[in-house]
Write a protein that holds these residues in place. Structure first.
Motif, PDB file in Angstrom:
ATOM      1  N   ASP A  28       0.756  -1.099  -0.046  1.00 35.77           N
ATOM      2  CA  ASP A  28      -0.038  -0.072  -0.018  1.00 35.77           C
ATOM      3  C   ASP A  28       0.823   1.158   0.179  1.00 35.77           C
ATOM      4  N   HIS A  29       2.344   1.285  -0.104  1.00 38.42           N
ATOM      5  CA  HIS A  29       3.019   2.255  -0.027  1.00 38.42           C
ATOM      6  C   HIS A  29       3.620   2.548  -1.615  1.00 38.42           C
ATOM      7  N   VAL A  30       3.029   1.659  -2.441  1.00 35.84           N
ATOM      8  CA  VAL A  30       3.522   1.904  -4.087  1.00 35.84           C
ATOM      9  C   VAL A  30       2.432   2.293  -4.751  1.00 35.84           C
ATOM     10  N   ILE A  31       2.171   3.419  -5.279  1.00 32.18           N
ATOM     11  CA  ILE A  31       1.227   4.137  -6.079  1.00 32.18           C
ATOM     12  C   ILE A  31       1.588   4.034  -7.368  1.00 32.18           C
ATOM     13  N   ALA A  32       1.039   2.907  -8.248  1.00 31.56           N
ATOM     14  CA  ALA A  32       1.410   2.921  -9.580  1.00 31.56           C
ATOM     15  C   ALA A  32       0.389   3.840 -10.564  1.00 31.56           C
ATOM     16  N   THR A  33       0.859   4.425 -11.336  1.00 31.26           N
ATOM     17  CA  THR A  33       0.172   5.583 -12.202  1.00 31.26           C
ATOM     18  C   THR A  33       0.671   5.370 -13.595  1.00 31.26           C
ATOM     19  N   ASP A  34      -0.468   5.466 -14.561  1.00 33.78           N
ATOM     20  CA  ASP A  34      -0.197   5.524 -16.115  1.00 33.78           C
ATOM     21  C   ASP A  34      -1.474   6.095 -16.727  1.00 33.78           C
ATOM     22  N   ILE A  35      -0.910   6.710 -17.861  1.00 31.62           N
ATOM     23  CA  ILE A  35      -2.265   7.144 -18.600  1.00 31.62           C
ATOM     24  C   ILE A  35      -3.342   6.117 -19.269  1.00 31.62           C
ATOM     25  N   LYS A  36      -2.553   4.911 -19.192  1.00 29.54           N
ATOM     26  CA  LYS A  36      -3.288   3.899 -19.643  1.00 29.54           C
ATOM     27  C   LYS A  36      -4.035   2.942 -18.716  1.00 29.54           C
ATOM     28  N   ALA A  37      -5.410   2.651 -18.997  1.00 29.19           N
ATOM     29  CA  ALA A  37      -6.336   2.086 -17.821  1.00 29.19           C
ATOM     30  C   ALA A  37      -5.952   0.509 -17.687  1.00 29.19           C
ATOM     31  N   ASP A  38      -5.143  -0.069 -18.636  1.00 30.19           N
ATOM     32  CA  ASP A  38      -5.087  -1.566 -18.808  1.00 30.19           C
ATOM     33  C   ASP A  38      -4.480  -1.962 -17.217  1.00 30.19           C
ATOM     34  N   GLY A  39      -3.915  -1.161 -16.707  1.00 30.48           N
ATOM     35  CA  GLY A  39      -3.253  -1.500 -15.266  1.00 30.48           C
ATOM     36  C   GLY A  39      -4.090  -1.700 -14.358  1.00 30.48           C
ATOM     37  N   LEU A  40      -5.136  -1.168 -14.414  1.00 26.67           N
ATOM     38  CA  LEU A  40      -6.385  -1.265 -13.424  1.00 26.67           C
ATOM     39  C   LEU A  40      -6.768  -2.473 -12.954  1.00 26.67           C
ATOM     40  N   ASN A  41      -6.871  -3.395 -13.987  1.00 31.65           N
ATOM     41  CA  ASN A  41      -7.261  -4.726 -13.608  1.00 31.65           C
ATOM     42  C   ASN A  41      -6.166  -5.559 -13.378  1.00 31.65           C
ATOM     43  N   GLU A  42      -5.048  -5.388 -14.021  1.00 29.11           N
ATOM     44  CA  GLU A  42      -3.888  -6.236 -13.880  1.00 29.11           C
ATOM     45  C   GLU A  42      -3.279  -5.903 -12.554  1.00 29.11           C
ATOM     46  N   SER A  43      -3.222  -4.749 -11.921  1.00 24.71           N
ATOM     47  CA  SER A  43      -2.509  -4.238 -10.982  1.00 24.71           C
ATOM     48  C   SER A  43      -3.026  -4.819  -9.562  1.00 24.71           C
ATOM     49  N   SER A  44      -1.940  -5.415  -8.867  1.00 26.66           N
ATOM     50  CA  SER A  44      -2.304  -6.037  -7.492  1.00 26.66           C
ATOM     51  C   SER A  44      -2.233  -5.230  -6.343  1.00 26.66           C
ATOM     52  N   GLY A  45      -2.196  -3.733  -6.715  1.00 23.02           N
ATOM     53  CA  GLY A  45      -1.990  -3.035  -5.773  1.00 23.02           C
ATOM     54  C   GLY A  45      -2.772  -1.379  -6.344  1.00 23.02           C
ATOM     55  N   ILE A  46      -2.363  -0.573  -5.539  1.00 25.95           N
ATOM     56  CA  ILE A  46      -2.906   0.690  -5.834  1.00 25.95           C
ATOM     57  C   ILE A  46      -2.545   1.238  -7.205  1.00 25.95           C
ATOM     58  N   TYR A  47      -3.571   1.522  -8.054  1.00 24.69           N
ATOM     59  CA  TYR A  47      -3.200   2.084  -9.542  1.00 24.69           C
ATOM     60  C   TYR A  47      -4.242   3.174  -9.627  1.00 24.69           C
ATOM     61  N   GLU A  48      -3.586   4.207 -10.227  1.00 24.84           N
ATOM     62  CA  GLU A  48      -4.341   5.690 -10.502  1.00 24.84           C
ATOM     63  C   GLU A  48      -3.963   5.861 -12.146  1.00 24.84           C
ATOM     64  N   ILE A  49      -5.005   6.190 -12.785  1.00 17.39           N
ATOM     65  CA  ILE A  49      -4.958   6.839 -14.162  1.00 17.39           C
ATOM     66  C   ILE A  49      -4.362   8.127 -13.921  1.00 17.39           C
ATOM     67  N   LEU A  50      -2.991   8.637 -14.600  1.00 12.67           N
ATOM     68  CA  LEU A  50      -2.610   9.904 -14.632  1.00 12.67           C
ATOM     69  C   LEU A  50      -1.786  10.233 -15.921  1.00 12.67           C
ATOM     70  N   ASP A  51      -2.232  11.355 -16.386  1.00 11.76           N
ATOM     71  CA  ASP A  51      -1.738  12.132 -17.541  1.00 11.76           C
ATOM     72  C   ASP A  51      -0.626  12.819 -16.895  1.00 11.76           C
ATOM     73  N   VAL A  52       0.675  12.516 -17.192  1.00 17.53           N
ATOM     74  CA  VAL A  52       1.872  13.414 -16.236  1.00 17.53           C
ATOM     75  C   VAL A  52       1.824  14.863 -16.978  1.00 17.53           C
ATOM     76  N   THR A  53       1.319  15.270 -17.956  1.00 16.27           N
ATOM     77  CA  THR A  53       1.232  16.530 -18.580  1.00 16.27           C
ATOM     78  C   THR A  53       0.397  17.470 -17.756  1.00 16.27           C
ATOM     79  N   ASP A  54      -0.437  16.893 -16.883  1.00 18.82           N
ATOM     80  CA  ASP A  54      -1.449  17.359 -16.027  1.00 18.82           C
ATOM     81  C   ASP A  54      -0.694  17.440 -14.540  1.00 18.82           C
ATOM     82  N   GLY A  55      -0.283  18.920 -14.269  1.00 18.20           N
ATOM     83  CA  GLY A  55       0.554  18.774 -13.112  1.00 18.20           C
ATOM     84  C   GLY A  55      -0.356  18.891 -11.714  1.00 18.20           C
TER      85      GLY A  55
END
Ligand code: VAH
Length: 315
Positions: A28-55
């Motif tokens: 629970d101390h590792v927050i995975a983020t990506d612009i792609k949503a495919d990680g949402l169902n594969e991830s076994s931990g916290i996963y958030e959608i993030l576009d890094v150009t949105d500060g």
């Protein structure tokens, strides 16, 4: 105990890094983020959608989870960046500037990768020094050397604990690379298993630094855990495990698949990018300042790659 936000978590490095971080630190101390949503169902931990150009979005996620470390991986690689230079500048530099600003406002440490692409044709090609001429001729390389300078600026001007590594080509069997010049080295292993042959777009005798992904992951973690007082450099450290060309990989593969055949075709864009990079870089600063040591050479990497791919690709 660190709380870590990873951008580009569904990419070639991010996929393996997040899995390793979740092994070492609390899941629970590792927050995975990506612009792609495919990680949402594969991830076994916290996963958030993030576009890094949105500060603001990056700030809000980092603040929501009270992270103390940002590992910023989201970027376009060299071949894609050469095809879409303005998008590459926007994403690679805009995303990094947001990561630096969030790190500054929330007092986070920041890791972001540079690359051997930060060197250019006027850089010494063999045993390239840690401190030397950096005049890259690709948009990706321009964004990497600019990123190195920006990260050093935030360290000296604002005291942000920024650290980086000049990665060589990275080889892995977990997540395929996308849009890189060194992708041929990964594709060769996949096609050796699938077809017993490969046609390379990089010419014989084109030497580039390479590294197996497990060594890259351990290097990120070791650098980020290093005592700051031991670091004379920060952005970014040369690291490499081997300097190889397509023929050397093919020879290593033939120790397992004797009939493997390697052919070539011309790709002027990616060949020109590869030709502008060093043949081999000097990793001594990484060894001296934070104890870098690669565990995989070409034969050990080939053995591990082929055994993992064979168990997956042969149905
Ligand atoms: C690329 N894999 O090919 C990346 C890397 C050194 C190469 O930066 O663009």
């Amino acid at each position: 105990m660190h709380k870590i936000l990873v951008t580009g978590a569904s990419g070639q490095i991010g996929t393996e890094l997040v899995a390793r971080l979740r092994q070492i630190y609390n899941i629970d101390h590792v927050i995975a983020t990506d612009i792609k949503a495919d990680g949402l169902n594969e991830s076994s931990g916290i996963y958030e959608i993030l576009d890094v150009t949105d500060g603001q979005a990056m700030h809000d996620i980092a603040n929501k989870y009270q992270v103390d470390t940002i590992i910023h991986l989201a970027a376009l690689l060299s071949a894609t960046a050469e095809a879409k230079p303005l998008l590459a500048w926007h994403l690679n530099m805009g995303g990094l500037l947001n990561a630096l600003e969030v790190s500054k406002s929330l007092n986070c440490r920041l890791f972001t990768p540079s690359s051997i692409a930060a060197f250019g044709p006027t850089t010494p090609k063999n045993n390239t020094p840690q401190d030397t001429m950096q005049r890259p001729t690709s948009m990706y390389g321009v964004s990497k050397v600019s990123g190195e300078l920006l990260c050093d600026y935030y360290y000296h001007k604002f005291g942000v604990d920024t650290r980086g590594l000049r990665f060589p080509g990275l080889i892995s069997y977990t997540a395929p690379p996308g849009g890189g010049t060194t992708d041929y080295a990964v594709e060769m292993f996949y096609e050796a298993i699938a077809k017993g042959s490969y046609t390379s777009y990089i010419k014989q005798g084109t030497f580039m630094d390479m590294m197996y992904m497990p060594d890259a992951i351990e290097a990120i973690i070791k650098l980020m855990e290093a005592d700051a007082s031991s670091l004379k450099h920060r952005n970014a450290f040369n690291i490499s495990a081997m300097s190889i060309d397509p023929e050397m990989i093919a020879t290593a593969i033939r120790k397992h698949i004797p009939d493997f055949k390697l052919g070539y075709y011309s790709d002027p864009v990616r060949q020109a990018i590869a030709d502008s990079w060093p043949d081999s870089i000097d990793s001594s600063a990484s060894k001296e300042e934070w104890g870098f040591q690669a565990a995989y050479d070409l034969d050990k990497m080939t053995d591990d790659m082929l055994s993992h791919l064979a168990s997956r690709l042969v149905v």
